[in-house]
Design a protein around this motif. Structure first.
Motif, short mmCIF file in Angstrom:
data_model
loop_
_atom_site.label_atom_id
_atom_site.label_comp_id
_atom_site.label_asym_id
_atom_site.label_seq_id
_atom_site.Cartn_x
_atom_site.Cartn_y
_atom_site.Cartn_z
N ILE A 47 0.84 -1.20 0.00
CA ILE A 47 0.00 0.00 0.00
C ILE A 47 0.87 1.24 0.00
CG2 ILE A 47 -1.92 -1.15 1.16
CD1 ILE A 47 -0.93 -0.06 3.78
N SER A 48 0.25 2.42 -0.02
CA SER A 48 1.00 3.68 -0.06
C SER A 48 1.67 3.94 1.28
CB SER A 48 0.07 4.85 -0.39
OG SER A 48 -0.77 5.15 0.70
N VAL A 49 2.69 4.80 1.26
CA VAL A 49 3.43 5.10 2.48
C VAL A 49 2.54 5.81 3.51
CG1 VAL A 49 4.30 7.35 1.70
CG2 VAL A 49 5.61 6.01 3.37
N LYS A 50 1.55 6.57 3.04
CA LYS A 50 0.65 7.24 3.99
C LYS A 50 -0.13 6.21 4.80
CE LYS A 50 -0.11 11.69 1.72
NZ LYS A 50 -1.12 12.61 1.13
N ILE A 51 -0.62 5.19 4.12
CA ILE A 51 -1.38 4.15 4.83
C ILE A 51 -0.46 3.34 5.72
CG2 ILE A 51 -2.86 2.13 4.54
CD1 ILE A 51 -3.86 3.30 1.94
N PHE A 52 0.76 3.06 5.23
CA PHE A 52 1.74 2.38 6.08
C PHE A 52 1.97 3.18 7.36
CE2 PHE A 52 6.12 2.70 7.54
CZ PHE A 52 6.33 1.42 8.02
N GLY A 53 2.19 4.49 7.21
CA GLY A 53 2.44 5.34 8.36
C GLY A 53 1.28 5.34 9.33
N GLU A 54 0.06 5.33 8.80
CA GLU A 54 -1.11 5.34 9.67
C GLU A 54 -1.25 4.01 10.40
OE1 GLU A 54 -3.89 7.69 11.39
OE2 GLU A 54 -2.44 8.23 9.85
N ILE A 55 -1.01 2.90 9.69
CA ILE A 55 -1.08 1.59 10.34
C ILE A 55 -0.04 1.49 11.45
CG2 ILE A 55 -0.64 -0.88 9.98
CD1 ILE A 55 -1.87 -0.59 7.20
N GLU A 56 1.19 1.93 11.15
CA GLU A 56 2.23 1.87 12.16
C GLU A 56 1.94 2.79 13.33
OE1 GLU A 56 5.08 0.00 12.87
OE2 GLU A 56 3.86 -1.20 11.53
N PHE A 57 1.30 3.93 13.04
CA PHE A 57 0.95 4.85 14.11
C PHE A 57 0.06 4.16 15.13
CE2 PHE A 57 -2.08 7.82 15.98
CZ PHE A 57 -1.25 8.77 16.54
N TRP A 58 -0.96 3.46 14.64
CA TRP A 58 -1.91 2.82 15.56
C TRP A 58 -1.34 1.55 16.17
CZ3 TRP A 58 -5.40 5.67 17.55
CH2 TRP A 58 -5.90 6.76 16.83
N PHE A 59 -0.54 0.81 15.42
CA PHE A 59 0.16 -0.32 16.01
C PHE A 59 1.00 0.15 17.20
CE2 PHE A 59 0.37 -3.60 12.34
CZ PHE A 59 -0.57 -4.39 12.97
N SER A 60 1.78 1.20 16.96
CA SER A 60 2.66 1.73 18.00
C SER A 60 1.86 2.31 19.15
CB SER A 60 3.60 2.79 17.41
OG SER A 60 4.44 2.23 16.43
N MET A 61 0.73 2.94 18.84
CA MET A 61 -0.11 3.50 19.90
C MET A 61 -0.60 2.39 20.84
SD MET A 61 -1.38 6.27 21.19
CE MET A 61 -1.41 7.54 19.91
N VAL A 62 -0.97 1.25 20.26
CA VAL A 62 -1.41 0.12 21.08
C VAL A 62 -0.28 -0.32 22.01
CG1 VAL A 62 -2.08 -2.31 21.03
CG2 VAL A 62 -3.16 -0.70 19.47
N LYS A 63 0.93 -0.45 21.45
CA LYS A 63 2.07 -0.92 22.25
C LYS A 63 2.39 0.06 23.37
CE LYS A 63 4.76 -1.39 18.61
NZ LYS A 63 5.94 -1.70 17.78
#
Length: 489
Positions: free
Chosen positions: A159-175
């Motif tokens: 997927i696009s880097v924007k979506i990657f960044g958003e997914i990682e943002f929420w993954f990291s937020m959970v952690k």
């Protein structure tokens, strides 16, 4: 002349000559909050959540001191990288700096070694994720779970880097949220004595059972390789440089928050866990966080923590696929990898590089099938060795860069490392010590054998590249000439 202009004169033009700079075609779609959260969450992964269990069994409470010591060294490394990034923010990052300051072979070797590090780290994360799922579904083979996660993450990385960044943002937020919650609950157990662990939880657990170094200083030092593995990915910020909206602002902020991240998420979390549960009760292969919450007895607490650490493993593997694709594209831009790996998809992602990386991460699936009980240890030691090489290249490149600045051949960075090159030399000595410890440990020594074989492969590969394209070996001299010209202008 600006640092960016100098960078283009010294190194990026080489890539352009072969079909474009490493940054050409990328979308600067990573915003400040995404870069910050990737920096915070990137290093919170399997090394902390799963690897700490085995290290606690080896070293007891002294593991906290090992994390603190290694954290100081990692901060030195990141400040050295930060100075280089603000001199010239490029997506190729470590490979580009090694190429510029140490010569084209070192850029080639660093790029491929960093790629290897993330491939084997991805194997470790897949292994850990399979172990976490085993907590709920013990009848499902580890290799099946690892394969499913590999396929899902591969698709997500196209997927696009924007979506990657958003997914990682929420993954990291959970952690991050979960770790903070664990710390607060653990402190509550220690302070107020509630839950099933309340009667035995105490600050004195940190030294009450044979002291802080229950198995000796030597055993504690032997955990440093696992500790350093836990810190792998802090340098991921450097890979995001080519796709950050405002690297001059976001990168220094992300790097300067590293000390409190280490204090809270590593030193703080482990301290609280070891106060709640005696260190003698932890076992290798079991997440200490899951074990602690099972001891506390909070309804579904262990299952919730298991879900969080599963998220952490998948997040780190996801980041690995991201970084390997970018590193392969940088290598391709410098004619150090097949040209097809330099192509971008319609979504502006290096799809071919991601595909190659994901395919090789599948070796981790095979390891989980053949030796499920040893898979994590094998890939951890190999990843640590590759990570040490990458960090050494960052430090030596920084030392060479400061030498060029002092000679007036390059402009000073706007984000100088404190202590100049002194801290970089200290970090170099520390990493060499960890390498010796790996050689001493019979279980980890295999990584050095793999490293020797990898070095042989790199040497042969470089000779083949030079025979096909002699210009590759001439770039170092051209870069030096460009720097001297820049310094006189």
């Amino acid at each position: 002349m600006t640092s960016t202009q100098v960078g283009k004169n010294t190194g990026e033009n080489d890539g352009a000559a072969e079909g474009g700079t490493p940054e050409e075609g990328y979308e600067r779609g990573l915003g400040s909050r995404q870069v910050q959260m990737i920096a915070i969450g990137g290093a919170i992964g399997v090394g902390l959540f799963l690897g700490a269990g085995a290290n606690i069994a080896k070293a007891g409470p002294s593991l906290i001191l090992m994390y603190a010591l290694a954290g100081v060294i990692v901060f030195f490394i990141m400040r050295a990288l930060g100075e280089l990034l603000l001199y010239r923010p490029v997506s190729g990052s470590f490979a580009e700096y090694a190429r510029e300051f140490l010569g084209p072979f070192f850029g080639f070797a660093t790029g491929w070694t960093y790629w290897l590090m993330w491939v084997v780290t991805g194997m470790a994360e897949l292994t850990a994720a399979a172990i976490y799922v085993h907590y709920w579904f013990p009848d499902i083979p580890q290799w099946v779970t690892a394969l499913v996660f590999l396929v899902v993450l591969y698709v997500a990385n196209l997927i696009s880097v924007k979506i990657f960044g958003e997914i990682e943002f929420w993954f990291s937020m959970v952690k991050v949220t979960a770790l903070v919650g664990m710390i607060v609950i653990g402190l509550g157990v220690v302070t107020f004595g509630f839950s099933q662990a309340g009667d035995t939880a105490a600050v004195s657990n940190l030294w009450a059972f044979d002291g802080i170094f229950p198995k000796g200083v030597g055993s504690s030092l032997m955990t440093l390789q696992g500790v350093m593995f836990a810190y792998l990915a802090v340098e991921l910020v450097g890979v995001t440089a080519g796709e950050s909206e405002n690297p001059e602002k976001t990168l220094p902020k992300a790097i300067n928050t590293l000390p409190w991240r280490i204090i809270v998420f590593y030193v703080g979390a482990l301290s609280v866990i070891l106060m709640v549960v005696k260190w003698t009760e932890f076992q290798p292969g079991v997440s200490p966080f899951v074990a602690a919450f099972a001891k506390i007895g909070i309804p579904a607490g262990a299952a919730i923590v298991n879900f969080v650490v599963l998220t952490a493993a998948l997040s780190s593997c996801n980041s690995g696929m991201y970084s390997t694709g970018r590193m392969l594209r940088d290598l391709a831009a410098n004619s150090e990898a097949p040209k097809i790996l330099g192509k971008l998809s319609s979504a502006k992602t290096p799809a071919f590089g991601v595909t190659l990386s994901a395919a090789l991460m599948g070796i981790g699936v095979v390891l989980n099938y053949v030796v499920p009980e040893k898979a994590f240890g094998y890939v951890m030691s190999v990843a640590t060795t590759a990570g040490i090489w990458t960090w050494l290249m960052i430090l030596v490149s920084h030392i060479r860069y400061r030498r060029e600045v002092d000679a007036g051949r390059l402009p000073a960075s706007s984000f100088p490392a404190p202590g100049g090159t002194v801290c970089s030399w200290i970090a170099v000595a520390f990493l060499l010590m960890v390498t010796v410890l790996i050689a001493i440990d019979p279980d980890s020594r295999i990584s050095l054998y793999v490293g020797a074989f990898w070095a042989l492969c790199l040497g042969v590969g470089w000779l083949v590249l030079k025979s096909r394209n002699p210009r590759i070996a001439e770039r170092s001299a051209a870069a030096v000439t460009a720097r001297e010209t820049a310094g006189r202008s």
